[in-house]
Design an enzyme around this catalytic site. Structure first.
Site, PDB file in Angstrom:
ATOM      1  N   CYS A 180       1.025  -1.240  -0.031  1.00 17.70           N
ATOM      2  CA  CYS A 180       0.133  -0.157  -0.206  1.00 17.70           C
ATOM      3  C   CYS A 180       1.072   1.613   0.292  1.00 17.70           C
ATOM      4  CB  CYS A 180      -0.722  -0.369   1.402  1.00 17.70           C
ATOM      5  SG  CYS A 180       0.014  -0.345   2.537  1.00 17.70           S
ATOM      6  N   ASP A 182       3.033   2.338   2.495  1.00 21.69           N
ATOM      7  CA  ASP A 182       3.177   2.682   3.471  1.00 21.69           C
ATOM      8  C   ASP A 182       4.316   3.163   4.097  1.00 21.69           C
ATOM      9  OD1 ASP A 182       0.422   3.252   3.621  1.00 21.69           O
ATOM     10  OD2 ASP A 182       0.255   1.468   5.678  1.00 21.69           O
ATOM     11  N   CYS A 184      -2.172   5.168   6.286  1.00 23.49           N
ATOM     12  CA  CYS A 184      -3.464   4.624   7.004  1.00 23.49           C
ATOM     13  C   CYS A 184      -3.635   4.705   8.188  1.00 23.49           C
ATOM     14  CB  CYS A 184      -4.392   4.007   5.788  1.00 23.49           C
ATOM     15  SG  CYS A 184      -3.726   2.250   6.706  1.00 23.49           S
ATOM     16  N   CYS A 228      -1.366  -3.873   8.688  1.00 25.03           N
ATOM     17  CA  CYS A 228      -0.667  -2.927   9.017  1.00 25.03           C
ATOM     18  C   CYS A 228       0.125  -2.844  10.208  1.00 25.03           C
ATOM     19  CB  CYS A 228      -1.473  -1.569   9.578  1.00 25.03           C
ATOM     20  SG  CYS A 228      -2.764  -0.844   7.774  1.00 25.03           S
TER      21      CYS A 228
END
Lengths: 142, 236
Positions: A37, A39, A64, A107
């Site tokens: 993603c 990140d 996020c 995450c």
């Protein structure tokens, strides 16, 4: 997809955002990323050299809400733990605490990776053996 | 019963009984719509080899041609099975077209077909894998994000500082340049991949190309996010 209240709380009031002196021998820095993603997460710890207790932890995450909440929670959890205890933090604990949905599990993995990377960096700086078995790392003696 | 290669076992048309290659949406002999084959991939839907360079105008023409042939409206009077199959085939065709026409979606799809997991998704119990992002890329992306954040913060606080806007514009040009560089590297990897398909190259070489594509797509996602963020900052 709705974020849980805890995620929103950490997102709106992130704990321990900031940075520590990267060059200090007491500080370990972990910089990790989730290419899926895009990140990036930096997590830093300051370890008391006598007690091996993590006295301070800071993070900075670009990603996020779940990634920010996971790293915010991670800094809260590592504080007050010894490095060995902190190594025991699992991403599944973060998932449970924040009620992360399956699509956001990565995450929490990122936060766990960041803790390990920060501790790994600190160990490397201080000549502590990177070994899973040794409960009490022997301080590098001259 | 005749068999071709392992994957494309020929099936018989349900209506006229003639042999229809697996993955064909309709029978060439009698023209009847067929049930979608189990696990048919998007390349097969269009009768294409698993190559990354695609003739887009031809793909589009084929898509429209097949859509016209399979459209559910044409099957209003047909049997319930055929009505269902025309729906299934049309939705498969739409998915296939949407994926193949987009260069990035196509590349990611091919990697998945080749057994490479790209999306997030280590299982909850999954052991942390070694980070596959090179540290210097992380450093670079982190730094760029920091700069971008600073510019955004400053802009939010103060009046519209022309210097900040200029900095952001410069950052945008820089990120877009990096994105273009990644895309051109990706295109040369496509060519290398397609050559291995043509030459039936041995595995170590194809694995190497796959790894390079994965690394490039990783980099691309980071840069794409930066482009998105800088654009947002400039719009507000």
């Amino acid at each position: 997809m709705a974020y849980s209240d805890k995620v929103i709380d950490h997102y709106n009031h992130p704990r321990n955002v900031g940075q520590l002196d990267k060059s200090s021998t007491e500080v370990g820095t972990g910089l990790v990323g989730a290419p899926e993603c895009g990140d990036v997460m930096r997590l830093q710890i300051r370890v008391n050299p006598d007690t091996q207790v993590i006295e301070e932890a800071k993070f900075k995450t670009f990603g996020c809400g779940s990634a920010i909440a996971s790293s915010s929670l991670a800094t809260e959890w590592v504080k007050g733990k010894t490095v060995d205890q902190a190594m025991g933090i699992k991403n599944t604990d973060i998932v449970k605490e924040l009620s992360l949905p399956p699509v956001k599990i990565h995450c929490s993995v990122l936060a766990e990776d960041a803790i390990r990377a920060a501790i790994g960096d600190w160990k490397k700086k201080n000549g502590v053996e990177e070994q899973a078995g040794s409960a009490v790392p022997v301080a590098a003696a001259d | 019963m005749q068999t071709a290669e392992s994957q494309s076992v020929n099936a018989a048309c349900w209506s006229c009984g003639s042999a229809a290659p697996a993955g064909k949406a309709w029978c060439d002999a009698c023209g009847k719509v067929q049930a979608p084959s189990e696990g048919v991939d998007y390349f097969t839907v269009f009768g294409l080899p698993r190559k990354l360079r695609i003739d887009l105008p031809a793909l589009e023409r084929n898509f429209y041609r097949m859509s016209r042939k399979l459209h559910p409206d044409l099957y209003a009077q047909a049997s319930p099975e055929e009505r269902q199959w025309s729906l299934d085939q049309t939705s498969l065709l739409n998915d296939a077209y949407r994926t193949l026409k987009d260069p990035i979606a196509r590349t990611e799809y091919l990697l998945r077909l080749e057994g490479i997991q790209i999306e997030a998704g280590r299982s909850e119990e999954g052991k942390p894998k070694d980070s596959r992002v090179p540290p210097d890329l992380l450093e670079e992306v982190f730094e760029l994000n920091m700069q971008l954040e600073e510019m955004r913060m400053n802009r939010k606080m103060g009046e519209d500082d022309p210097q900040l806007r200029a900095d952001l514009e410069k950052a945008r040009t820089q990120f877009e340049g990096q994105l273009a560089a990644v895309d051109s590297s990706l295109e040369s990897l496509w060519t290398r991949w397609d050559t291995t398909i043509d030459n039936d190259t041995c595995e170590p070489e194809t694995d190497k190309i796959k790894d390079e594509i994965v690394a490039l797509l990783d980099r691309r996602r980071y840069i794409r996010n930066l482009v998105r963020d800088v654009n947002e900052a400039l719009e507000t």
